[in-house]
Design an enzyme around this catalytic site. Structure first.
Site: not given
Ligand code: NAD
Length: 348
Positions: A120, A64, A77, A235, A147-148, A92, A209, A53, A301
């Site tokens: 997804r 991205e 996207k 990621d 959120a996820q 986030t 996280t 990406r 990722v």
């Molecule tokens: P979010 O900010 O809503 O939630 C993240 C949570 O992680 C928060 O509640 C925070 O308190 C917690 N956190 C942070 N550091 C921590 C630690 N050291 N120990 C325990 N908890 C901790 O984010 P989200 O939307 O749920 O996304 C989570 C992650 O997933 C992000 O990094 C995002 O970039 C990634 N993501 C990856 C994909 C993928 O396809 N791989 C898709 C979507 C999101």
């Protein structure tokens, strides 16, 4: 004034309509459907256009673009990742996406993708876990309860039969929110006070996280033989969740190596570190889990083909529903060469 012709109107799915569509279908059935669409596109992985990406980094986050095409449809996207946003009351991750017809180049769908990305991502995690997690896995540790997290939990229930989610977040309020949201879903939740406690008895370890740094959410001594790790949060360059020693002991499965080597957990490893492309497991060219003691690691990722599958799914599902508006997005004069005439007639 001319009105836009039907062929130039583009169906648009707003956040409200996406939520109506999800409730109309049901969250778990939709996760299962999405996993099936994604799995079918992993089967035909080789025919897609693939590129890492296009990322624009800043000190606080990343924006991205994720394009791909199967030769008949083209999709992309727009997505951001800003871990500092939640402290300011913002998401986030937010996203929207577009699907177009390769033959005309005309868009055929524009949709919100913040909800859809959560769905997804979860559907992909569970589709992968179906192949790699130990048979009979019934317990998942969910580290990072933002959120996820509910989507990840429900997908593992709907697709892999997980029954218990052991929650840990550095912010207990996030775990309490997640447990409350999952209360009526049939999943049992246990709020834990440390990551060590969260992984007790879990066959699937999900790290999700958000922190713009190289973190150690799981250290090497925490991971025993035989588990499946679903690593979601690492990621981006400089943003990882796992100790290097875990990668050395695991069989690592990835989406698209050129992107994962930049963004995934394996950015910590040398360029020639061995990984398996997951589509080869789906097509049967490479085995997935081969022993009870093997540690399997999905270094997720998020890849453009998963978004393409999700866009295809939404296009198919909204067609005969009221859950979209038609957008006047494309100038489409009756005489294709008379764009200026169309402008003049609009004045009249
Ligand atoms: P979010 O900010 O809503 O939630 C993240 C949570 O992680 C928060 O509640 C925070 O308190 C917690 N956190 C942070 N550091 C921590 C630690 N050291 N120990 C325990 N908890 C901790 O984010 P989200 O939307 O749920 O996304 C989570 C992650 O997933 C992000 O990094 C995002 O970039 C990634 N993501 C990856 C994909 C993928 O396809 N791989 C898709 C979507 C999101």
């Amino acid at each position: 004034m001319s009105t836009p012709s039907d062929k130039a109107l583009v169906p648009f799915v707003s956040v409200d309509n996406m939520m109506r569509l999800i409730h109309h279908i049901g969250v778990e059935p939709m996760l299962r459907d999405l996993a099936a669409y994604i799995e079918s596109d992993f089967h035909r992985w080789e025919l897609f256009d693939k590129t890492p990406r296009v990322a624009s980094h800043s000190d606080v986050g990343v924006i991205e673009l994720m394009p791909t095409s199967d030769g008949e449809a083209y999709g992309f996207k727009y997505v951001n990742g800003h871990p500092k946003n939640t402290a300011e009351g913002l998401q986030t991750v937010t996203a929207f996406g577009l699907l177009a017809d390769v033959y005309t180049g005309y868009p055929v769908l524009l949709t919100e993708m913040t909800m859809l990305t959560a769905l997804r991502t979860a559907a992909t995690s569970a589709m992968v876990a179906k192949y790699l997690a130990p048979k009979g896995s019934d317990t998942m540790a969910m580290i990072g309860n933002g959120a996820q997290s509910e989507f990840q939990s429900l997908a593992m229930k709907a697709i892999c039969g997980v029954e218990t989610i052991r929650l840990y977040d550095k912010d207990r309020a996030a775990s309490e929110k997640c447990a409350a949201n999952l209360a009526s879903t049939g999943l049992k939740t246990v709020i834990c006070t440390s990551p060590e406690q969260a992984i007790e008895g879990a066959q699937i370890l999900t790290t999700c996280t958000a922190d713009k740094q190289n973190a150690t959410i799981l250290s090497d001594n925490m991971v025993g033989a035989g588990v499946h790790i679903n690593a979601i949060g690492g990621d981006c360059p400089g943003k990882t969740e796992l100790a290097r020693g875990i990668l050395e002991r695991s069989d690592v499965f990835v989406e698209f190596p050129p992107q994962t080597r930049i963004e995934g957990e394996i950015q910590q490893m040398p360029e020639d570190f061995a990984v398996t492309e997951f589509w080869q497991v789906v097509t049967g060219q490479t085995p997935g889990r081969t022993s009870d003691r093997q540690i399997t690691l999905f270094d997720s990722v998020g890849f453009a083909i998963e978004d393409f599958s999700a866009l295809r799914y939404i296009r198919d599902k909204v067609k005969d529903t009221p859950y979209h508006y038609d957008l006047d997005l494309l100038a489409d004069p009756d005489d294709p060469r008379d764009l200026f005439g169309m402008l003049q007639r609009a004045k009249a």
